[in-house]
Design an enzyme around this catalytic site. Structure first.
Site, short mmCIF file in Angstrom:
data_model
loop_
_atom_site.label_atom_id
_atom_site.label_comp_id
_atom_site.label_asym_id
_atom_site.label_seq_id
_atom_site.Cartn_x
_atom_site.Cartn_y
_atom_site.Cartn_z
N LYS A 12 2.80 -2.03 -1.03
CA LYS A 12 3.13 -2.22 -2.45
C LYS A 12 4.59 -1.90 -2.69
O LYS A 12 5.22 -1.12 -1.95
CB LYS A 12 2.25 -1.35 -3.36
CG LYS A 12 2.39 0.18 -3.22
CD LYS A 12 3.52 0.80 -4.03
CE LYS A 12 3.70 2.27 -3.69
NZ LYS A 12 4.99 2.83 -4.05
N ALA A 100 6.08 6.61 5.81
CA ALA A 100 6.92 7.40 4.90
C ALA A 100 8.07 6.55 4.35
O ALA A 100 9.21 6.97 4.26
CB ALA A 100 7.48 8.65 5.59
N SER A 107 -1.88 4.78 2.14
CA SER A 107 -2.88 4.41 1.13
C SER A 107 -3.50 3.05 1.48
O SER A 107 -4.69 2.84 1.26
CB SER A 107 -2.23 4.32 -0.25
OG SER A 107 -1.62 5.54 -0.58
N ASP A 140 -2.17 6.10 -4.86
CA ASP A 140 -1.91 4.67 -4.66
C ASP A 140 -3.09 3.93 -4.02
O ASP A 140 -3.03 2.71 -3.85
CB ASP A 140 -0.69 4.48 -3.73
CG ASP A 140 0.60 4.96 -4.36
OD1 ASP A 140 0.68 5.00 -5.60
OD2 ASP A 140 1.53 5.30 -3.60
O1 C5P Z 1 -1.47 11.16 -4.62
P1 C5P Z 1 -0.70 11.34 -3.36
O2 C5P Z 1 -1.39 12.28 -2.40
O3 C5P Z 1 -0.30 10.08 -2.71
O4 C5P Z 1 0.65 12.06 -3.79
C1 C5P Z 1 1.52 12.63 -2.85
C2 C5P Z 1 2.47 13.57 -3.56
O5 C5P Z 1 3.37 12.84 -4.38
C3 C5P Z 1 1.81 14.57 -4.50
O6 C5P Z 1 1.40 15.71 -3.79
C4 C5P Z 1 2.92 14.86 -5.48
O7 C5P Z 1 3.85 15.77 -4.93
C5 C5P Z 1 3.63 13.53 -5.60
N1 C5P Z 1 3.14 12.72 -6.72
C6 C5P Z 1 3.45 13.11 -8.01
N2 C5P Z 1 3.00 12.36 -9.07
C7 C5P Z 1 2.29 11.25 -8.87
C8 C5P Z 1 1.97 10.82 -7.56
C9 C5P Z 1 2.42 11.59 -6.51
O8 C5P Z 1 4.13 14.13 -8.22
N3 C5P Z 1 1.87 10.53 -9.91
#
Ligand code: C5P
Length: 302
Positions: A12, A100, A107, A140
């Protein structure tokens, strides 16, 4: 012969990514437009021997753990628990989405495993239920199940369809070293420490550009609040963004939390010209030309 299912899961980009204040749970409320592109991880999922557990192999991601913490394994465990069966499966992933890289490759793999196991185990759960399960794995993941062009709110896991016309041509500029998503969010909090941060919104210009399907309007309305943070951590991305525009792109942004940068081209030919120019600039580790919107994680027939 053990039965096997093949799935393709898309990367994405965020056409607009507006980031609100830090929430008490450590996340940020977002208003984003997700757009899936034709850069796919390929997954093959097979039934394993009884009691064998989850065996994951990955091609094209040498530094990524293939243990139980990998999002693909966590997806298999989650779905097995949800339906009350043993997660005895072999998962083989061939990565094309950068690790990364800000394109939600992990995701995509999690979404791919959910879709593959739904088919392998004849669960018939359907996309909405798989997407809602996926939200527990990462913000995601629901979008990677869904695909297309969609507004995301909340952490990014709440999806609303948008009216979007046309096919867009993108140049994806890859970097050697990834950026940590939590690290980039921490950096944006640091940069905005003295500011009052408004609630996130998707811009009217972006929605109008999507309704019209006009690549020039879309190029002008691309935006990403995380870009400033990614540039602060990786200043040389600034030169890359300029180089994309110098090579004819209609717009360019850091993808999600970066460091991948994406450039919108007028058409396929302009995308190839831009890709060649960026390759010759020596600023990037690799380049792909892709289109969007692409479908979400899907079983490959046969
Ligand atoms: O949801 P996910 O595990 O992919 O998110 C990884 C990290 O990205 C979270 O631990 C957070 O630090 C940050 N994040 C965030 N706000 C979001 C999505 C991700 O701060 N809406």
């Amino acid at each position: 012969m053990p039965k096997e299912i093949r799935v393709r899961a898309p990367a994405k980009i965020n056409l607009g990514l507006s980031v609100g204040p830090l929430r008490p749970d450590g996340y940020h409320d977002l208003a984003t437009v997700f757009h899936a592109v034709t850069l796919f991880d390929d997954l093959t999922v097979r039934t394993g021997a009884p009691g064998s557990g989850i065996a994951l192999t990955m091609i094209g991601a040498d530094d990524v753990s293939t243990g139980p913490d990998n999002l693909a394994c966590r997806a298999a465990t989650l779905l097995a628990d949800h339906v009350g069966r043993a997660p005895d499966v072999e998962i083989a992933i061939t990565k094309a989405i950068p690790v990364a890289g800000g394109m939600a490759g992990g995701s995509a793999d999690a979404a791919g495993v959910l879709v593959a196991l739904d088919a392998l185990w004849h669960l018939g759960l359907g996309r909405a239920e798989l997407a809602s399960l996926g939200a527990a794995l990462g913000s995601d993941v629901p979008f990677a199940v869904h695909g297309g062009t969609v507004v995301g709110t909340g952490r990014g896991e709440r999806l609303t369809p948008v009216l979007a016309r046309g096919e867009f041509h993108w140049v994806v500029a890859l970097s050697d070293d990834g950026l940590s998503t939590p690290g980039v969010y921490r950096e944006i909090d640091r940069l905005r420490a003295q500011q009052s941060v408004p609630e996130p919104v998707v811009s009217d210009d972006l929605m109008q550009a999507l309704r019209s399907g006009d690549p020039e309007a879309l190029g002008r309305s691309l935006s990403n609040d995380l870009q400033e943070a990614a540039l602060s951590l990786r200043p040389r991305l600034g030169m890359l963004l300029e180089a994309g525009l110098d090579n004819g792109a209609l717009g360019g942004i850091v993808s999600g939390s970066g460091p991948t940068c994406v450039f919108l081209a007028r058409d396929r030919e302009a995308a190839l010209t831009c890709a060649i120019g960026l390759t010759m600039s020596g600023l990037i580790a690799g380049v792909r030309t892709v289109t969007g919107p692409a479908p979400g994680a899907r079983v490959v027939p046969g």
